[in-house]
Design a protein around this motif. Structure first.
Motif, PDB file in Angstrom:
ATOM      1  N   ALA A 132       0.844  -1.208   0.000  1.00 51.42           N
ATOM      2  CA  ALA A 132       0.000   0.000   0.000  1.00 51.42           C
ATOM      3  C   ALA A 132       0.874   1.250   0.000  1.00 51.42           C
ATOM      4  O   ALA A 132       0.644   2.191  -0.769  1.00 51.42           O
ATOM      5  N   VAL A 133       1.905   1.256   0.838  1.00 53.09           N
ATOM      6  CA  VAL A 133       2.799   2.422   0.910  1.00 53.09           C
ATOM      7  C   VAL A 133       3.577   2.575  -0.398  1.00 53.09           C
ATOM      8  O   VAL A 133       3.647   3.663  -0.971  1.00 53.09           O
ATOM      9  N   GLU A 134       4.137   1.467  -0.878  1.00 48.39           N
ATOM     10  CA  GLU A 134       4.959   1.543  -2.109  1.00 48.39           C
ATOM     11  C   GLU A 134       4.129   2.077  -3.272  1.00 48.39           C
ATOM     12  O   GLU A 134       4.546   2.992  -3.986  1.00 48.39           O
ATOM     13  N   THR A 135       2.936   1.509  -3.460  1.00 48.06           N
ATOM     14  CA  THR A 135       2.107   1.901  -4.617  1.00 48.06           C
ATOM     15  C   THR A 135       1.628   3.339  -4.473  1.00 48.06           C
ATOM     16  O   THR A 135       1.657   4.117  -5.435  1.00 48.06           O
ATOM     17  N   ALA A 136       1.177   3.690  -3.286  1.00 46.83           N
ATOM     18  CA  ALA A 136       0.656   5.047  -3.079  1.00 46.83           C
ATOM     19  C   ALA A 136       1.761   6.081  -3.253  1.00 46.83           C
ATOM     20  O   ALA A 136       1.585   7.100  -3.930  1.00 46.83           O
ATOM     21  N   TYR A 137       2.928   5.816  -2.671  1.00 43.78           N
ATOM     22  CA  TYR A 137       4.023   6.787  -2.742  1.00 43.78           C
ATOM     23  C   TYR A 137       4.471   6.960  -4.195  1.00 43.78           C
ATOM     24  O   TYR A 137       4.650   8.071  -4.681  1.00 43.78           O
TER      25      TYR A 137
END
Ligand code: NAP
Length: 316
Positions: A132-137
């Motif tokens: 979630a963090v990787e994709t959102a960032y």
């Protein structure tokens, strides 16, 4: 390396197909970490829609293969060339999906990206973060979101969307969001202006926005939203990025995560783990399941309403 048996429990598939048909919990060989990889004793494994897509042939490779990308656990062995982490350290990270015969939904997993779990961060919360963090960032970076922009996140009740809203707000961006009932109030409390997703969203967004929307990030499961989102962006497809509806995006000239050149953002994982430990960021966990109840998690995820992260606990 810690002494343990040569086999372990793992959720894997031996042929491509519907996840409910092809996945099984079985004994599998404990994998060894190759160069630049570590092995962890898995404490928690966060699930993603990509796990089910993998069973359907996304990123095809040698079978059998495992599911489960998001992992937290304790380092158990380190591969050649690995520095900065030692056996016994608590880490979170991404399982090497493509590189082996099992992945994160197992007693042991090989990780190819990781960060230390900071003190104060619970291991279940940690396992909710990686993809979630990787994709959102990566998506927020790709769009070039700054404090000058007004950003719409379509599907902010997905965990990628919930992360993207928080990342944009941290940059001082004015954030509009579409979301279902589950997270609408929490998104408002964070500082986003929220309306519902679905038919007529362009008109609803216009109604609640206090000015023109500069950029649009679509993270909603594919549902025919792109024409409306294009309208929100004043008809300019370069101001819209989707991580989900690649087919419609291609037809409309809209940007997709598959066509952007933005590098993967695994290097921010440690920073966001620290933000989470400090209470400045969160990916909500909807429910945890012992590994043997993977099928219950699959059913909830495939209903389209996971309502937060679904997390498997191999240790029960
Ligand atoms: N391209 C990439 O690199 C990449 C990487 C990661 C994820 N993804 C994709 O990004 C999407 C989000 O992933 P995720 O793991 O964050 O999903 P998720 O947390 O499993 O999303 C579930 C939530 O989606 C909401 N939802 C259902 N239908 C919707 C609709 N029509 N419009 C807006 N929201 C809707 C529901 O909220 P309510 O229950 O409140 O209705 C549900 O709880 C998935 O399609 C995934 O495959 C792409």
């Amino acid at each position: 390396m810690t002494d343990h048996a040569s086999t372990m429990n793992a959720v894997r598939f031996h042929e491509y197909g519907e996840p409910a048909d092809v996945l099984r919990l079985e004994r599998a060989e404990v994998p060894s970490p190759g160069p630049d990889r570590i092995r962890v004793a898995v404490h928690a494994c966060g699930l993603n829609p990509a796990d089910w897509a993998l069973c359907g042939g996304l990123f095809p490779g040698k079978l059998p293969r495992g599911i489960g990308l998001d992992v937290s656990g304790t380092v158990d062995a380190v591969g050649e060339g690995v520095t900065g982490v030692a056996v016994g350290d608590a880490v979170l990270g991404a399982a090497d999906y493509a590189g082996g015969h099992s992945a994160g939904a197992a007693d042991f997993a090989i990780l190819n990206h990781w960060a230390r779990v900071p003190s104060g961060l619970d291991l279940v919360q940690a396992a909710a973060l990686p993809l979630a963090v990787e994709t959102a960032y990566r998506s927020v970076e790709s769009l070039g979101v700054t404090a000058e922009h007004r950003l719409l996140v379509n599907g902010a009740g997905t965990m990628v969307g919930f992360a993207a809203v928080q990342i944009a707000l941290m940059r001082g961006t004015r954030v509009l969001a579409t979301a279902g009932d589950t997270y609408a109030e929490r998104l408002r409390a964070l500082g986003a202006t929220v309306t519902s997703y679905g038919d007529g969203l362009a008109a609803r967004v216009k109604e609640v926005a206090d000015g023109p929307v500069d950029l649009v990030l679509d993270v909603a499961p594919p549902s025919g939203a792109l024409p409306g989102l294009l309208q929100v962006a004043n008809g300019d497809p370069r101001r819209v990025l989707t991580v989900t509806d690649m087919t419609a995006a291609t037809e409309l000239g809209i940007r997709t995560s598959f066509t952007e050149t933005q590098p993967l953002a695994w290097d921010v994982l440690g920073e966001f783990a620290q933000h989470t430990a400090d209470g400045r960021f969160t990916i909500p966990v909807a429910r945890t399941f012992p590994l043997e109840q993977w099928r219950a998690a699959l059913e909830i995820s495939q209903s389209g309403h996971a309502r937060g992260k679904l997390v498997l606990l191999p240790q029960g």
